[in-house]
Design a protein around this motif. Sequence first.
Motif, mmCIF file in Angstrom:
data_model
loop_
_atom_site.group_PDB
_atom_site.id
_atom_site.type_symbol
_atom_site.label_atom_id
_atom_site.label_comp_id
_atom_site.label_asym_id
_atom_site.label_seq_id
_atom_site.Cartn_x
_atom_site.Cartn_y
_atom_site.Cartn_z
ATOM 1 N N SER A 71 1.113 -1.072 0.178
ATOM 2 C CA SER A 71 -0.153 0.038 0.041
ATOM 3 C C SER A 71 0.268 1.307 0.038
ATOM 4 O O SER A 71 0.985 2.304 -1.156
ATOM 5 C CB SER A 71 -1.253 0.016 1.250
ATOM 6 N N GLU A 107 -9.745 -7.217 -5.874
ATOM 7 C CA GLU A 107 -8.957 -6.120 -5.811
ATOM 8 C C GLU A 107 -9.656 -5.005 -6.147
ATOM 9 O O GLU A 107 -9.884 -4.072 -5.862
ATOM 10 C CB GLU A 107 -8.195 -6.314 -5.225
ATOM 11 N N ALA A 145 -11.640 -1.901 -4.377
ATOM 12 C CA ALA A 145 -10.644 -0.363 -4.675
ATOM 13 C C ALA A 145 -11.761 0.526 -5.248
ATOM 14 O O ALA A 145 -12.200 1.718 -4.715
ATOM 15 C CB ALA A 145 -9.953 -0.450 -5.554
ATOM 16 N N TYR A 170 -9.731 1.486 -2.064
ATOM 17 C CA TYR A 170 -8.632 0.468 -1.454
ATOM 18 C C TYR A 170 -9.190 -1.622 -1.505
ATOM 19 O O TYR A 170 -10.210 -1.138 -0.639
ATOM 20 C CB TYR A 170 -8.757 0.718 0.364
ATOM 21 N N LYS A 174 -5.543 0.449 -5.548
ATOM 22 C CA LYS A 174 -5.707 1.402 -5.329
ATOM 23 C C LYS A 174 -6.410 2.330 -6.405
ATOM 24 O O LYS A 174 -5.792 2.656 -7.419
ATOM 25 C CB LYS A 174 -5.017 2.305 -4.794
ATOM 26 N N LYS A 175 -7.682 3.438 -5.895
ATOM 27 C CA LYS A 175 -7.775 3.844 -7.316
ATOM 28 C C LYS A 175 -7.397 5.889 -7.029
ATOM 29 O O LYS A 175 -7.327 5.985 -5.788
ATOM 30 C CB LYS A 175 -9.459 4.562 -6.519
ATOM 31 N N TYR A 202 -6.683 2.940 -11.769
ATOM 32 C CA TYR A 202 -6.688 1.524 -10.673
ATOM 33 C C TYR A 202 -5.140 1.129 -10.960
ATOM 34 O O TYR A 202 -4.553 1.134 -11.690
ATOM 35 C CB TYR A 202 -7.300 0.705 -10.810
ATOM 36 N N ARG A 207 -2.263 -1.435 -9.293
ATOM 37 C CA ARG A 207 -1.709 -2.522 -8.397
ATOM 38 C C ARG A 207 -0.844 -3.030 -8.127
ATOM 39 O O ARG A 207 -0.231 -3.142 -9.173
ATOM 40 C CB ARG A 207 -3.375 -3.241 -9.369
#
Length: 458
Positions: A44, A103, A107, A112, A131-132, A141, A143
């Motif tokens: 992350s 995922e 997100a 997320y 994560k967007k 996104y 990833r």
Amino acid sequence: MLKIHQLFLRTFSLIFLLLLIVLSITIYFWSKHIYLDQIEKNLSQNIDSLSFSFNTLDNASYIVKTFKAKTGNRITVIDEDGIVVADSDKDKESMENHANRDEIIHAKYNGYGKSIRYSHTLEQELLYVAKKIVIDDKIYYIRLADYTSKIRDNFTELIYQLIGLIALFLVGFFIVTYYLSLKIKDETNSILDFLIQMSNKRPKYEIYSEFSEEFNKITRLLNKVANKLSKKEKQKDKQTAKLKLANRQKDEIISAISHEFKNPIAIITGYAETILNDKDLPEKMKTKFLNKIYTSGNKMSQIIDKLRLTLKLEEGKQTILTTQCSLHDLLNDIISDLKEKYAQREVTIIGKDKEINVDETLFSMALTNLIENALKYSEDEVIIKIDDDFISIIDKGIGIDEHEIKKINQKFYRVSQNGWNNSLGLGLFIVHAILKLHDFELIITSKLAQGSEFKIKY
């Protein structure tokens, strides 16, 4: 049945194995969860760092490949429709639409998302974190993925280290416990040996333990119990010895009384039978025989009186009535009575007369015993010497051995060596008891073949 140290060791061994298994499983899943959380957090953070590099998508392929080289993570950029814009490991044209990936879905709605699944593209299981972000007013996104095999290898190494450390600690603890069990074994064996000796009534030593407070208390209590049992055993031995002595004395009394009564009974029976069978027996002879019967009956009566007096003296029930008496008068009466039995013997009194405060009957009996013994066991004259503090009866007879002198005033004790035999063994016991009632002391000095001196200190 197991011994306490065996029970202790086996119980701990079982607990040790169960604890090792439980701890290993718990640490495995706990550590795995923490480790995966940490990997997820790192991914992350990497996404956050990477998102600052995307001001535009013109150089997206270069950025993801460069970041891949630095972090080793697989990086994929996906647009809002699920189309792969850039990928660090594969050609984006050959990749499927990712709009339905877990995922990406998470997100899309939460900003997320994460998931672990098998990648058919790479043919490996990966941990995905997405994560967007917004680039050029459009939603994308980013990833990142890490291989779970890599995670598992790192985690396995970590878990082995943790379990190894715990196992090392438990083994150390097991060794300490093993030696502790050996010490408990020694302590319990020591206590068991002591109890076995107690059961045999004669512990040879006292037991002590500083191993623990409980063992210390147990050993101290065992010593107290052993001491009490030892005292009781000694008392029992003394009582047994007294009973044996009493039984032996009883046998001696029966033997002595039988011996003492045998002669007068034989005389009474013989003379009575003669009188009964011979009707023509002369009157003079009959009178003589009757006198013998009468004398023997008196002798038996005296023996019984002597036994009764002995019991009274021993039990402290005999009382005395004292009066002033002349020693000369008392001795002359005694000598006069003894002359009938010892007509050929001489008894000489030396010293001035003295008045003493005594029970005349009892004191006369004591003097009679001493003088008659002197006459019985000597052949020369017997001398009675009167001093201010003493009266002595001296003979030149067979004497008494030194080791017998301390025993001679005991009840029923008879000196048989060299023919010295004090009848029932009561004479000197009675003398000693009578003198004790008067607070007088009997002192005996004697040597074998040199005569004896019985000295009364008043």
